[in-house]
Scaffold this motif. Structure first.
Motif, mmCIF file in Angstrom:
data_model
loop_
_atom_site.group_PDB
_atom_site.id
_atom_site.type_symbol
_atom_site.label_atom_id
_atom_site.label_comp_id
_atom_site.label_asym_id
_atom_site.label_seq_id
_atom_site.Cartn_x
_atom_site.Cartn_y
_atom_site.Cartn_z
ATOM 1 N N ARG A 1 15.387 14.226 6.025
ATOM 2 C CA ARG A 1 14.923 12.830 6.047
ATOM 3 C C ARG A 1 13.790 12.646 7.049
ATOM 4 N NH1 ARG A 1 20.122 9.207 6.768
ATOM 5 N NH2 ARG A 1 19.434 9.789 8.820
ATOM 6 N N ALA A 2 13.868 13.316 8.197
ATOM 7 C CA ALA A 2 12.804 13.224 9.201
ATOM 8 C C ALA A 2 11.508 13.841 8.675
ATOM 9 C CB ALA A 2 13.235 13.906 10.493
ATOM 10 N N VAL A 3 11.605 14.985 8.021
ATOM 11 C CA VAL A 3 10.425 15.644 7.463
ATOM 12 C C VAL A 3 9.822 14.780 6.362
ATOM 13 C CG1 VAL A 3 9.642 17.644 6.116
ATOM 14 C CG2 VAL A 3 11.129 17.971 8.096
ATOM 15 N N ASP A 4 10.644 14.259 5.469
ATOM 16 C CA ASP A 4 10.146 13.411 4.384
ATOM 17 C C ASP A 4 9.468 12.158 4.928
ATOM 18 O OD1 ASP A 4 11.142 15.247 2.571
ATOM 19 O OD2 ASP A 4 12.944 14.070 2.106
ATOM 20 N N GLY A 5 10.063 11.545 5.954
ATOM 21 C CA GLY A 5 9.470 10.353 6.565
ATOM 22 C C GLY A 5 8.143 10.668 7.231
ATOM 23 N N ALA A 6 8.054 11.819 7.886
ATOM 24 C CA ALA A 6 6.798 12.204 8.543
ATOM 25 C C ALA A 6 5.711 12.467 7.515
ATOM 26 C CB ALA A 6 7.021 13.446 9.406
ATOM 27 N N LYS A 7 6.063 13.115 6.411
ATOM 28 C CA LYS A 7 5.088 13.362 5.344
ATOM 29 C C LYS A 7 4.569 12.058 4.767
ATOM 30 C CE LYS A 7 6.632 17.879 3.696
ATOM 31 N NZ LYS A 7 7.258 18.593 2.553
ATOM 32 N N ALA A 8 5.465 11.111 4.529
ATOM 33 C CA ALA A 8 5.055 9.816 3.962
ATOM 34 C C ALA A 8 4.178 9.023 4.926
ATOM 35 C CB ALA A 8 6.300 9.007 3.589
#
Length: 56
Positions: free
Chosen positions: A45-52
């Protein structure tokens, strides 16, 4: 004792893995808190949020 969680996608969340690590004061060597260790779901979730948050 100071309990540190995570900051994921702009929101503070408590760790859900049940694992923690000590945080040490570098000046004294004393334990000053605990930080939650992320589960694989929290990490994703942290990686996905950072990508977005970072447009190309």
């Amino acid at each position: 004792m100071n309990e540190l969680g995570h900051f994921i996608d702009g929101v503070r969340v408590a760790g859900t893995s049940g694992r923690h690590a000590d945080v040490f004061n570098p000046a004294t060597g004393q334990v000053s808190g605990r930080v939650a260790l992320a589960s694989s779901d929290e990490l994703q979730r942290a990686v996905d949020g950072a990508k977005a948050a970072q447009p190309k």
